[in-house]
Design an enzyme around this catalytic site. Structure first.
Site, PDB file in Angstrom:
ATOM      1  N   PRO A 236       0.842  -1.203   0.000  1.00  0.00           N
ATOM      2  CA  PRO A 236       0.000   0.000   0.000  1.00  0.00           C
ATOM      3  C   PRO A 236       0.875   1.251   0.000  1.00  0.00           C
ATOM      4  O   PRO A 236       1.805   1.363   0.805  1.00  0.00           O
ATOM      5  CB  PRO A 236      -0.781  -0.111   1.307  1.00  0.00           C
ATOM      6  CG  PRO A 236      -0.623  -1.531   1.742  1.00  0.00           C
ATOM      7  CD  PRO A 236       0.692  -1.981   1.222  1.00  0.00           C
ATOM      8  N   MET A 237       0.600   2.178  -0.912  1.00  0.00           N
ATOM      9  CA  MET A 237       1.335   3.439  -0.971  1.00  0.00           C
ATOM     10  C   MET A 237       0.336   4.571  -1.188  1.00  0.00           C
ATOM     11  O   MET A 237      -0.463   4.535  -2.122  1.00  0.00           O
ATOM     12  CB  MET A 237       2.370   3.415  -2.094  1.00  0.00           C
ATOM     13  CG  MET A 237       3.531   2.458  -1.848  1.00  0.00           C
ATOM     14  SD  MET A 237       4.735   2.411  -3.203  1.00  0.00           S
ATOM     15  CE  MET A 237       3.848   1.364  -4.386  1.00  0.00           C
ATOM     16  N   ALA A 238       0.389   5.573  -0.293  1.00  0.00           N
ATOM     17  CA  ALA A 238      -0.574   6.671  -0.331  1.00  0.00           C
ATOM     18  C   ALA A 238      -0.499   7.413  -1.656  1.00  0.00           C
ATOM     19  O   ALA A 238       0.581   7.797  -2.117  1.00  0.00           O
ATOM     20  CB  ALA A 238      -0.304   7.644   0.816  1.00  0.00           C
TER      21      ALA A 238
ATOM     22  N   GLN B  18      -5.970  -1.920   3.323  1.00  0.00           N
ATOM     23  CA  GLN B  18      -5.095  -1.685   4.466  1.00  0.00           C
ATOM     24  C   GLN B  18      -5.690  -0.600   5.353  1.00  0.00           C
ATOM     25  O   GLN B  18      -6.091   0.466   4.863  1.00  0.00           O
ATOM     26  CB  GLN B  18      -3.681  -1.255   4.065  1.00  0.00           C
ATOM     27  CG  GLN B  18      -2.783  -1.227   5.308  1.00  0.00           C
ATOM     28  CD  GLN B  18      -1.381  -0.715   5.057  1.00  0.00           C
ATOM     29  OE1 GLN B  18      -1.203   0.454   4.783  1.00  0.00           O
ATOM     30  NE2 GLN B  18      -0.399  -1.601   5.172  1.00  0.00           N
TER      31      GLN B  18
ATOM     32  N   CYS C 175       4.317   3.087   9.303  1.00  0.00           N
ATOM     33  CA  CYS C 175       4.513   4.454   8.828  1.00  0.00           C
ATOM     34  C   CYS C 175       5.566   5.187   9.668  1.00  0.00           C
ATOM     35  O   CYS C 175       5.440   5.275  10.887  1.00  0.00           O
ATOM     36  CB  CYS C 175       3.188   5.214   8.880  1.00  0.00           C
ATOM     37  SG  CYS C 175       3.320   6.883   8.219  1.00  0.00           S
TER      38      CYS C 175
ATOM     39  N   LYS D 113       1.507  -5.151   8.752  1.00  0.00           N
ATOM     40  CA  LYS D 113       2.797  -4.753   8.196  1.00  0.00           C
ATOM     41  C   LYS D 113       3.493  -3.853   9.209  1.00  0.00           C
ATOM     42  O   LYS D 113       2.867  -2.973   9.798  1.00  0.00           O
ATOM     43  CB  LYS D 113       2.603  -4.010   6.876  1.00  0.00           C
ATOM     44  CG  LYS D 113       3.909  -3.653   6.155  1.00  0.00           C
ATOM     45  CD  LYS D 113       3.618  -3.185   4.732  1.00  0.00           C
ATOM     46  CE  LYS D 113       4.923  -2.918   3.970  1.00  0.00           C
ATOM     47  NZ  LYS D 113       5.457  -1.586   4.268  1.00  0.00           N
TER      48      LYS D 113
ATOM     49  N   GLY E   7       7.080  -2.429  -3.009  1.00  0.00           N
ATOM     50  CA  GLY E   7       6.599  -1.054  -2.958  1.00  0.00           C
ATOM     51  C   GLY E   7       7.264  -0.173  -3.985  1.00  0.00           C
ATOM     52  O   GLY E   7       6.882  -0.155  -5.154  1.00  0.00           O
ATOM     53  N   ARG E   8       8.304   0.555  -3.577  1.00  0.00           N
ATOM     54  CA  ARG E   8       8.903   1.571  -4.443  1.00  0.00           C
ATOM     55  C   ARG E   8       9.440   1.008  -5.751  1.00  0.00           C
ATOM     56  O   ARG E   8       9.528   1.717  -6.750  1.00  0.00           O
ATOM     57  CB  ARG E   8      10.037   2.281  -3.681  1.00  0.00           C
ATOM     58  CG  ARG E   8       9.548   3.151  -2.536  1.00  0.00           C
ATOM     59  CD  ARG E   8      10.710   3.705  -1.726  1.00  0.00           C
ATOM     60  NE  ARG E   8      11.447   2.638  -1.053  1.00  0.00           N
ATOM     61  CZ  ARG E   8      12.726   2.697  -0.715  1.00  0.00           C
ATOM     62  NH1 ARG E   8      13.436   3.795  -1.009  1.00  0.00           N
ATOM     63  NH2 ARG E   8      13.304   1.692  -0.096  1.00  0.00           N
TER      64      ARG E   8
END
Length: 375
Positions: A19-21, A75, A106, A146, A232-233
């Site tokens: 999950p990425m905002a 999430q 976070c 996570k 993610g990235r």
């Protein structure tokens, strides 16, 4: 590779979109799923439990899933056990998702200074209460979590958190091999992922951190013994990475090395999907601007053209600019490497006295539940 089982859901290959905002919304998940052939697990961007319970309009849009998305994965981020429990029960009773992931990773200061995110697992009893209420209200839906290694090297929490999660009925857990103090800098500690797997062998452990290629994912599983990977990235501006991951785990083909023409086509489709999702073409193209640098990394484009692409306001404008590029350029050497945030921090901002007692549950402010994510 061993099949990854998340409750009743078989995930093969054992690959999860992190999950990425502002990134892993429905349009981006659609692209990633298309390249993977629908294989893997694709998690929504983070949803705050308070906003969900209050049925915030923006939040309700974020939990919208395409009819082809199965399983539907949300999430959640929350700091209050009761609110987390209400949000989970709402998801279960209203059939809003098939899987719930909880964010304790976070690292951003405006969250940790209130005791949320990667600061929260330090308070063992609070973590236990949140996990207990989530699982108790899930109605059979699998609940995962996570997290990071801890606040800093002097305050590691992941082994205690992993044991608590296993005891409270969490189905699986993912570990980003960095502390909050590292933020996104330095190198992810894959040895910590191996230690967590040894510590909680009874449930799946997924590894996260520094997976820039499909080969990195396979290597992480071989070196750590983890049950799956969270990416993610590494997929920013590269949704086709999920096709590479399928090829790597199934041994069925070579990896994608798209030409600039092929990349441009994905860029235009991404912007189009965003406009359709938001119900406004201009809003979609404007939202897409943040992706331009990731998609074009390594290509010979020129700084002026990059700036122009990053300020477009319509699909026609974006298409016209892309058509001016040398579209025959091959995939750049080195473009598969690190992307996205790479900054580190030397100090984690925490509430006063936060480290005095790892079991005291007081001191977590409701303001810790902000509309932000990461991990």
């Amino acid at each position: 590779m061993t099949l990854l089982q998340i409750g009743p859901h078989a995930v093969q290959p054992p690959v999860v979109l992190a999950p990425m905002a502002g990134i892993t919304n429905a349009p981006f998940r659609t692209l990633c799923r298309e390249f993977s052939g629908g294989k893997g697990l694709f998690v929504s961007e983070m949803i705050t439990t308070r906003a969900l319970v209050e049925r915030n309009e923006k939040t309700m849009q974020l939990i919208h899933f395409d009819a082809t998305e199965r399983p539907r994965s949300i999430q959640l981020y929350g700091v209050d056990p009761d609110t987390v429990g209400k949000a989970v029960r709402m998801i279960a009773e209203e059939d809003l998702a098939d899987h719930i992931d909880l964010n304790f990773g976070c690292p951003v200061p405006k969250v940790t200074r209130k005791g949320g995110g990667s600061a929260l697992p330090y308070k063992r009893n609070l973590l236990r209460s949140i996990l207990h209420d989530a699982v108790a209200n899930a109605g059979g839906l699998p609940v995962t979590m996570k997290m990071r290694k801890g606040i800093d090297d002097g305050h590691l929490t992941y082994l205690d958190a992993g044991r608590i999660a296993a005891e409270e009925g969490v189905t699986a857990m993912a570990l980003h091999g960095r502390t909050a103090a590292q933020h996104y800098g330095g190198t992810a500690d894959w040895d910590a992922i191996a230690r967590l797997k040894e510590h909680v062998p009874e449930i799946p452990v997924l590894g996260n951190g520094d997976i820039w290629s499909a080969d990195d994912a396979v290597r992480m599983m071989r070196e750590t013994g983890c049950d799956g990977v969270v990416v993610g990235r590494g997929c920013l501006g590269r949704p086709w990475l999920f096709g590479d991951l399928v090829a790597a785990f199934e041994g069925t083909g070579t990896y994608a090395e798209p030409t600039l023409k092929e990349v441009a086509a994905v860029m235009l489709r991404h912007a189009t999907l965003l406009g359709e999702w938001l119900g406004d073409e201009m809003r979609g193209v404007i939202d897409f601007r943040k992706h331009v640098a990731w998609y074009t990394k390594g290509f010979s484009i020129g700084s002026e053209m990059r700036r122009s692409l990053a300020v477009t306001s319509s699909l026609d404008e974006l298409d016209a600019l892309l058509s001016e590029l040398d579209l025959d350029q091959p995939w750049p050497v080195g473009a598969d490497g690190p992307r996205g945030r790479t900054s580190g921090r030397n100090r984690v901002v925490l509430p006063d006295g936060w480290l005095d007692d790892p079991y005291d549950c007081t001191g977590v402010d409701a303001d810790a539940e902000l509309d932000t994510s990461g991990g």
